[in-house]
Design an enzyme around this catalytic site. Structure first.
Site, PDB file in Angstrom:
ATOM      1  N   LYS A 145       0.862  -1.187   0.000  1.00 14.89           N
ATOM      2  CA  LYS A 145       0.000   0.000   0.000  1.00 14.89           C
ATOM      3  C   LYS A 145       0.899   1.237   0.000  1.00 14.89           C
ATOM      4  CE  LYS A 145      -1.536   2.920   2.528  1.00 14.89           C
ATOM      5  NZ  LYS A 145      -1.484   4.172   1.758  1.00 14.89           N
ATOM      6  N   VAL A 191      -7.397   1.822   4.129  1.00 12.44           N
ATOM      7  CA  VAL A 191      -6.997   0.490   3.657  1.00 12.44           C
ATOM      8  C   VAL A 191      -5.629   0.103   4.233  1.00 12.44           C
ATOM      9  CG1 VAL A 191      -8.429   0.560   1.573  1.00 12.44           C
ATOM     10  CG2 VAL A 191      -6.060   1.333   1.459  1.00 12.44           C
ATOM     11  N   CYS A 212      14.268  10.868   5.993  1.00 10.59           N
ATOM     12  CA  CYS A 212      14.221  10.549   7.419  1.00 10.59           C
ATOM     13  C   CYS A 212      15.603  10.582   8.060  1.00 10.59           C
ATOM     14  CB  CYS A 212      13.588   9.187   7.606  1.00 10.59           C
ATOM     15  SG  CYS A 212      14.348   7.961   6.548  1.00 10.59           S
ATOM     16  N   GLU A 237      10.381  16.094  14.431  1.00  7.85           N
ATOM     17  CA  GLU A 237      10.758  16.041  13.025  1.00  7.85           C
ATOM     18  C   GLU A 237       9.993  17.116  12.254  1.00  7.85           C
ATOM     19  OE1 GLU A 237       9.434  12.502  10.880  1.00  7.85           O
ATOM     20  OE2 GLU A 237      11.512  12.298  10.186  1.00  7.85           O
TER      21      GLU A 237
HETATM   22  P1  NAD Z   1       2.800   8.760   7.262  1.00  7.19           P
HETATM   23  O1  NAD Z   1       3.126   8.069   8.514  1.00  7.19           O
HETATM   24  O2  NAD Z   1       1.809   9.835   7.260  1.00  7.19           O
HETATM   25  O3  NAD Z   1       2.275   7.701   6.171  1.00  7.19           O
HETATM   26  C1  NAD Z   1       3.031   6.585   5.773  1.00  7.19           C
HETATM   27  C2  NAD Z   1       2.104   5.544   5.184  1.00  7.19           C
HETATM   28  O4  NAD Z   1       1.225   5.078   6.203  1.00  7.19           O
HETATM   29  C3  NAD Z   1       1.218   6.041   4.049  1.00  7.19           C
HETATM   30  O5  NAD Z   1       1.127   5.035   3.082  1.00  7.19           O
HETATM   31  C4  NAD Z   1      -0.125   6.236   4.751  1.00  7.19           C
HETATM   32  O6  NAD Z   1      -1.244   6.125   3.873  1.00  7.19           O
HETATM   33  C5  NAD Z   1      -0.116   5.080   5.727  1.00  7.19           C
HETATM   34  N1  NAD Z   1      -1.002   5.237   6.889  1.00  7.19           N
HETATM   35  C6  NAD Z   1      -1.439   6.382   7.482  1.00  7.19           C
HETATM   36  N2  NAD Z   1      -2.209   6.093   8.549  1.00  7.19           N
HETATM   37  C7  NAD Z   1      -2.244   4.745   8.655  1.00  7.19           C
HETATM   38  C8  NAD Z   1      -2.845   3.842   9.575  1.00  7.19           C
HETATM   39  N3  NAD Z   1      -3.585   4.269  10.609  1.00  7.19           N
HETATM   40  N4  NAD Z   1      -2.642   2.519   9.390  1.00  7.19           N
HETATM   41  C9  NAD Z   1      -1.889   2.069   8.372  1.00  7.19           C
HETATM   42  N5  NAD Z   1      -1.305   2.867   7.460  1.00  7.19           N
HETATM   43  C10 NAD Z   1      -1.474   4.197   7.603  1.00  7.19           C
HETATM   44  O7  NAD Z   1       4.214   9.225   6.673  1.00  7.19           O
HETATM   45  P2  NAD Z   1       4.478  10.162   5.410  1.00  7.19           P
HETATM   46  O8  NAD Z   1       4.063  11.542   5.760  1.00  7.19           O
HETATM   47  O9  NAD Z   1       3.934   9.489   4.189  1.00  7.19           O
HETATM   48  O10 NAD Z   1       6.078  10.078   5.334  1.00  7.19           O
HETATM   49  C11 NAD Z   1       6.917  10.896   6.083  1.00  7.19           C
HETATM   50  C12 NAD Z   1       7.392  10.170   7.331  1.00  7.19           C
HETATM   51  O11 NAD Z   1       8.043   8.955   6.984  1.00  7.19           O
HETATM   52  C13 NAD Z   1       8.420  10.953   8.107  1.00  7.19           C
HETATM   53  O12 NAD Z   1       8.138  10.873   9.477  1.00  7.19           O
HETATM   54  C14 NAD Z   1       9.729  10.242   7.801  1.00  7.19           C
HETATM   55  O13 NAD Z   1      10.731  10.385   8.743  1.00  7.19           O
HETATM   56  C15 NAD Z   1       9.277   8.841   7.686  1.00  7.19           C
HETATM   57  N6  NAD Z   1      10.238   8.039   6.918  1.00  7.19           N
HETATM   58  C16 NAD Z   1      11.012   7.125   7.575  1.00  7.19           C
HETATM   59  C17 NAD Z   1      11.949   6.389   6.876  1.00  7.19           C
HETATM   60  C18 NAD Z   1      12.814   5.376   7.564  1.00  7.19           C
HETATM   61  O14 NAD Z   1      13.287   4.478   6.893  1.00  7.19           O
HETATM   62  N7  NAD Z   1      13.043   5.459   8.849  1.00  7.19           N
HETATM   63  C19 NAD Z   1      12.098   6.570   5.508  1.00  7.19           C
HETATM   64  C20 NAD Z   1      11.301   7.516   4.874  1.00  7.19           C
HETATM   65  C21 NAD Z   1      10.364   8.238   5.598  1.00  7.19           C
END
Ligand code: NAD
Length: 504
Positions: free
Chosen positions: A199, A236, A309, A408
């Site tokens: 997803k 989803v 990140c 962050e």
């Molecule tokens: P996010 O947490 O908002 O979303 C990530 C994913 O989770 C998306 O696909 C979203 O649709 C899904 N999602 C949201 N709510 C959910 C739920 N309740 N249950 C299941 N899935 C759900 O993150 P973002 O804004 O897309 O990305 C930025 C974040 O990702 C930053 O905090 C960044 O640091 C982190 N990040 C971490 C790494 C790492 O490897 N540590 C790498 C890249 C990004």
């Protein structure tokens, strides 16, 4: 490299943006399909604010079908037991991605606002190569480890350990490195023999859906082994994390969402593997070339507008060299060009969305309200009225526990702090709920190594050296995550361990 990019553009005689890949269909059980209720949502270019096209907006019925397909493919096909079949499928996927690399590159830039220069490294070319690495590892991996004979409880036995796939993997990914993170989950999960429901983030659906199209059209990977389900909302994703037919959830995203995913996965005690946020510090030690440290940190924070990140978002300078370091930092960040991500010389494009831009601007405001001084930037760039841009920003006079020092920001915003002693510098670096990455600069590599040993983070760069690669485990300490992605450790996250004893 930059000249090379211009040459590609000229050789084509077209605007590079004309060749983006448009894929709106889901991949479920081997078929490319519309969402069950026919829903679609807009895919927006964050640099131009234009709607590029649409992507399928999956319903819970689509996710249900995808999970059922992955379950059946795991339980009823030879995928989980036939390493040769998996390696063949991965090599076909690699070849297909290479054949379509340029469309994929332009799509990554168009939907993610990713600077095209970065697609020649970690955003695209390196992760595509990483598929070959995973296929090679599956080929050479010791799937059965012989532990020899022993006499437990007086019974002479021969013992060995088999490594087996975990089962159905639910993979949930963010938008900031879409191809890289999707492939960093798919390749090892598949190499290990799992089936997958992916997803992707709502903001970057096409890069994921096109991997689905290539799997369906250009590989022999069996139906149901990979399913890709895009949607405008997060429901989803929650459903995937909760569903008892899923055996493991691998999630990359924010720490807040990671916590929700972990709770959702607790119902059937799924294995959970989390790659989360960071607030990494770059430490210029007393004996460092602070100008070098400041310039290197300036380039990092501007890379992809700070939307990484593991980017170092705090710079810790020795008080005696603070002014010198700050001057170089501000001069460098002020001089580096940014804007159109299709322009090969830009390392920084827009943020992903208007919502994210407002969030970042709000955090800068909060920093100022808590006492910070804006030494550079702080707002929207006047020369880029269209697109979700934020100026490269430097905040000084930041208290160690201020919100901008702790949370962050995920934008081009660097917090600079002064320290008096090395112990204080290490304490400041570790004064974080996160523990993803860090950097140390010193005139002596032994000194840098010693300080790296004191940082509570999953990766550390010394004097500008890079740790990144398909063979390098990546992940966080503390609230930056659980488990490791990539490398041998990343592959083994997708394996179960079965110990067997038989009469010797
Ligand atoms: P996010 O947490 O908002 O979303 C990530 C994913 O989770 C998306 O696909 C979203 O649709 C899904 N999602 C949201 N709510 C959910 C739920 N309740 N249950 C299941 N899935 C759900 O993150 P973002 O804004 O897309 O990305 C930025 C974040 O990702 C930053 O905090 C960044 O640091 C982190 N990040 C971490 C790494 C790492 O490897 N540590 C790498 C890249 C990004």
């Amino acid at each position: 490299m930059l000249r090379h990019l211009s040459a590609i553009s000229e050789a084509r005689g077209t605007a590079m943006g004309d060749e983006i890949w448009r894929e709106e269909r889901l991949l479920i059980d081997g078929r490319l399909v519309a969402a069950a209720e026919g829903g679609v949502y807009d895919n927006v270019n964050p640099a131009s604010e234009e709607v590029l096209g649409v992507a399928a907006d999956a319903t819970t019925a689509d996710m249900d079908a995808a999970i059922a397909a992955a379950r059946r493919a795991f339980d009823e096909t030879t995928w989980s037991t036939d390493v040769d079949q998996r390696v063949r499928g991965l090599r076909q996927l690699h070849a297909a991605l290479v054949a379509h690399q340029e469309e994929l590159r332009l799509t990554t830039v168009a939907e993610g606002g990713t600077p095209v220069a970065l697609t020649y490294g970690a955003q695209l070319d390196m992760p595509i190569d990483g598929i070959e690495w995973a296929a090679d590892l599956a080929t050479s991996y010791e799937w059965v480890e012989d532990l020899g004979d022993a006499k437990p409880f007086g019974i002479r036995s021969h013992r060995y350990v088999r490594r087996e796939p975990v089962g159905v993997v639910g993979a949930i990914t963010p938008w900031n490195f879409p191809v890289q993170i999707n492939l960093a989950k798919l390749a090892p999960a598949l190499a290990a023999g799992n089936t997958v429901v992916l997803k992707p983030a709502p903001d970057t659906p096409w890069t994921a859906l096109l991997i689905g199209r290539l799997i369906a059209e250009e590989t022999d990977i069996p139906e149901g082994v990979v399913n890709i389900v895009s949607s405008a909302g997060h429901d989803v994703g929650q459903q995937l994390a909760e569903d008892p037919r899923v055996d493991l959830v691998t999630f990359t995203g924010s720490t807040a969402t990671g916590r929700r995913v972990m709770v959702a996965a607790a119902g059937n005690l799924k294995k959970v593997f989390l790659e989360l946020g960071g607030k990494s510090a770059a430490l210029a030690l007393e004996d460092a070339d602070v100008a070098d440290a400041a310039a290197s940190t300036a380039i990092q924070i501007m890379t992809h507008a700070g939307q990484g990140c593991a980017i170092t978002t705090r710079l810790l300078l020795p008080r005696a060299k603070y002014d010198e370091g700050l001057e170089v930092l501000v001069a460098t960040m002020g001089a580096v060009g940014y804007g159109d991500p299709m322009e090969p010389s830009n390392l920084m494009g827009p943020l992903i969305s208007a919502r994210q831009r407002e969030r970042v601007l709000g955090m800068i405001e909060q920093g100022v309200a808590e006492g910070a001084t804006v030494a550079l930037g702080g707002g929207r760039p006047a020369h880029l009225p269209v697109g979700y841009y934020v100026e490269p920003t430097v905040l000084t006079d930041v208290a160690p526990d201020a919100t901008v020092a702790q949370e962050e920001i995920f934008g081009p915003v660097l917090v600079v702090q002064a320290y008096d002693t090395e112990d204080e510098a290490v304490a400041l670096a570790n004064n974080s709920a996160y523990g993803l990455s860090g950097a140390v600069f010193s005139g002596s590599i032994e000194h840098a190594r010693a300080v790296a040993g004191r940082l509570r983070t999953g990766t550390v760069s010394l004097n500008g050296g890079l740790w990144y690669g398909p063979d390098v485990p990546f992940g966080g300490y503390k609230q930056s995550g659980i488990g490791r992605e990539m490398g041998r450790a990343g592959f083994e996250e997708y394996l179960e361990t079965k110990a067997i004893g038989e009469p010797a």
